[in-house]
Scaffold this motif. Structure first.
Motif, PDB file in Angstrom:
ATOM      1  N   ILE A   1       0.845  -1.189   0.000  1.00 11.88           N
ATOM      2  CA  ILE A   1       0.000   0.000   0.000  1.00 11.88           C
ATOM      3  C   ILE A   1       0.881   1.240   0.000  1.00 11.88           C
ATOM      4  CG2 ILE A   1      -1.763   1.290   1.275  1.00 11.88           C
ATOM      5  CD1 ILE A   1      -2.572  -1.438   2.527  1.00 11.88           C
ATOM      6  N   ASP A   2       0.781   2.015  -1.059  1.00 10.43           N
ATOM      7  CA  ASP A   2       1.490   3.288  -1.183  1.00 10.43           C
ATOM      8  C   ASP A   2       0.459   4.396  -1.050  1.00 10.43           C
ATOM      9  OD1 ASP A   2       2.818   5.604  -1.974  1.00 10.43           O
ATOM     10  OD2 ASP A   2       4.048   4.562  -3.455  1.00 10.43           O
ATOM     11  N   THR A   3       0.310   4.928   0.175  1.00 13.95           N
ATOM     12  CA  THR A   3      -0.742   5.908   0.445  1.00 13.95           C
ATOM     13  C   THR A   3      -0.544   7.182  -0.358  1.00 13.95           C
ATOM     14  OG1 THR A   3      -0.947   5.032   2.690  1.00 13.95           O
ATOM     15  CG2 THR A   3      -1.932   7.178   2.266  1.00 13.95           C
ATOM     16  N   GLU A   4       0.684   7.640  -0.488  1.00 17.22           N
ATOM     17  CA  GLU A   4       0.939   8.886  -1.202  1.00 17.22           C
ATOM     18  C   GLU A   4       0.565   8.772  -2.672  1.00 17.22           C
ATOM     19  OE1 GLU A   4       4.655  11.946  -2.148  1.00 17.22           O
ATOM     20  OE2 GLU A   4       4.799  10.464  -0.541  1.00 17.22           O
ATOM     21  N   ALA A   5       0.924   7.678  -3.306  1.00 13.60           N
ATOM     22  CA  ALA A   5       0.610   7.485  -4.724  1.00 13.60           C
ATOM     23  C   ALA A   5      -0.783   6.910  -4.934  1.00 13.60           C
ATOM     24  CB  ALA A   5       1.639   6.569  -5.369  1.00 13.60           C
ATOM     25  N   ARG A   6      -1.415   6.423  -3.841  1.00 12.89           N
ATOM     26  CA  ARG A   6      -2.737   5.792  -3.884  1.00 12.89           C
ATOM     27  C   ARG A   6      -2.740   4.594  -4.822  1.00 12.89           C
ATOM     28  NH1 ARG A   6      -5.806   8.385  -0.752  1.00 12.89           N
ATOM     29  NH2 ARG A   6      -7.715   7.326  -1.365  1.00 12.89           N
ATOM     30  N   ILE A   7      -1.679   3.796  -4.707  1.00 11.62           N
ATOM     31  CA  ILE A   7      -1.531   2.584  -5.499  1.00 11.62           C
ATOM     32  C   ILE A   7      -1.386   1.386  -4.562  1.00 11.62           C
ATOM     33  CG2 ILE A   7      -0.023   1.309  -7.091  1.00 11.62           C
ATOM     34  CD1 ILE A   7       0.682   3.942  -8.396  1.00 11.62           C
TER      35      ILE A   7
END
Length: 326
Positions: A96-102
């Motif tokens: 989970i990459d919260t900043e990139a929302r990926i």
């Protein structure tokens, strides 16, 4: 002759928790997003990579917590720099990459896409939303004139059945299995999940639902209206079994006991380490101070379900004034 795949058996845009999940692979069982959906929140992209090896955590990642599904699969959470990893024993690794929302999915060969969809809804997206300030409960919820009411109970003890009975009585289904709570301007809100309510076929028949089309898990979908926007939380009900002849009664909990109930019934509570768990408990204290939490004794007799539904609708018959613009 080639034919187009069914909408839920193709990659694309799917509705989930008030937003749109863009996926490069099929997600069977999730509702397909309409063209008009803008996906403002939450908007996530699922990117899949295949592997022949058993997925594992990144070597430098620190294990934070672990939970075991009742059906057997094990979920472990680890954190590495700005990302979090959920390793699920049967469906692979989700980063989970919260900043990139990926969300990057490392998928084992031959993974069951329906199981992937259930894991996304049941633990991956709830953890992603938790990182953004929401609290996700293991609960069901329906809409009343006062707002959403949520039902919390241990697995298999009636929360989905009660929600289905309320839907049969005309309530809109807000969520099943995962109820997303957020604090906004001093009000607790509930985000509709967009995911169908599913019941065991035998139980569905008891509440008046046509139950001939069961899925691979022996569950049938309960059709009914669904709200399109967030709702204020009217109440949380902690269900307990009572004798068939007992009256339908509720007792409100104090803030401390209510907060503990919200915390222990969180969807991802077992995954949280010490510091994160303390922060989450504080979040639950704030939520419990803003919305009532009741113990509700439910007679252990499906024939008494109409009595429970009637009591709930009487308790929440009139809209509550609110300063929140929804």
């Amino acid at each position: 002759m080639l034919t187009a795949p069914a909408a839920d058996l193709a990659p694309g845009r799917f509705r989930a928790f008030g937003g749109v999940l863009q996926s490069d692979r099929p997600l069977p069982g999730l509702p397909v997003a309409a063209a008009a959906d803008d996906g403002q929140f939450p908007f996530w992209c699922l990117v899949t990579h295949d592997t022949d090896a058993a997925p594992a955590h990144t070597p430098e990642a620190m294990i934070a917590g672990r939970l075991t599904y009742a059906s057997g699969p094990i979920v472990t959470l680890s954190e590495h720099r700005a990302t979090a990893e959920l390793l699920i024993s049967d469906t692979g690794r989700f980063t989970i990459d919260t900043e990139a929302r990926i969300i990057r999915h490392l998928a084992p060969a031959g993974v069951d896409r329906a199981a992937v969809a259930l894991d996304l809804i049941g633990v991956v997206l709830p953890y992603a939303m938790h990182r953004e300030g929401a609290w996700c409960m293991h609960a069901s919820a329906v809409q009343t004139p006062q707002g959403a009411v949520a039902f919390v109970a241990t697995r298999g003890t009636g929360k989905s059945t009660l929600a289905a009975a309320c839907v049969q009585a005309g309530c809109a289904l807000v969520a099943d299995d995962v109820v997303v709570l957020r604090e906004q301007a001093g009000v607790v809100t509930v985000t509709p999940s967009g995911v169908p309510l599913r019941l065991r076929a035998e139980t569905a028949r008891h509440v008046g639902v046509h139950a001939d089309d069961a899925d691979g898990w022996g569950k049938v979908r309960v059709a009914g209206p669904r709200p399109d926007s967030v709702l204020p939380l009217a109440a949380v009900y902690l269900l307990s079994a009572a004798s068939p002849e007992d009256p339908v009664e509720r007792v409100e909990r104090g803030t401390r006991a209510a907060a503990l109930a919200l915390f222990t019934n969180g969807k991802i509570t077992e995954l949280l380490g010490g510091v994160a768990a303390g922060e989450a408990l504080g979040r639950c204290v704030r939520l419990a101070g803003l919305a009532p939490v009741f113990d509700l004794a439910v007679p252990r007799d499906l024939a008494r379900l109409p009595d429970v539904v009637q009591a709930l609708l009487q308790w929440h018959v009139a809209p509550r004034p609110s300063s929140l613009s929804l």
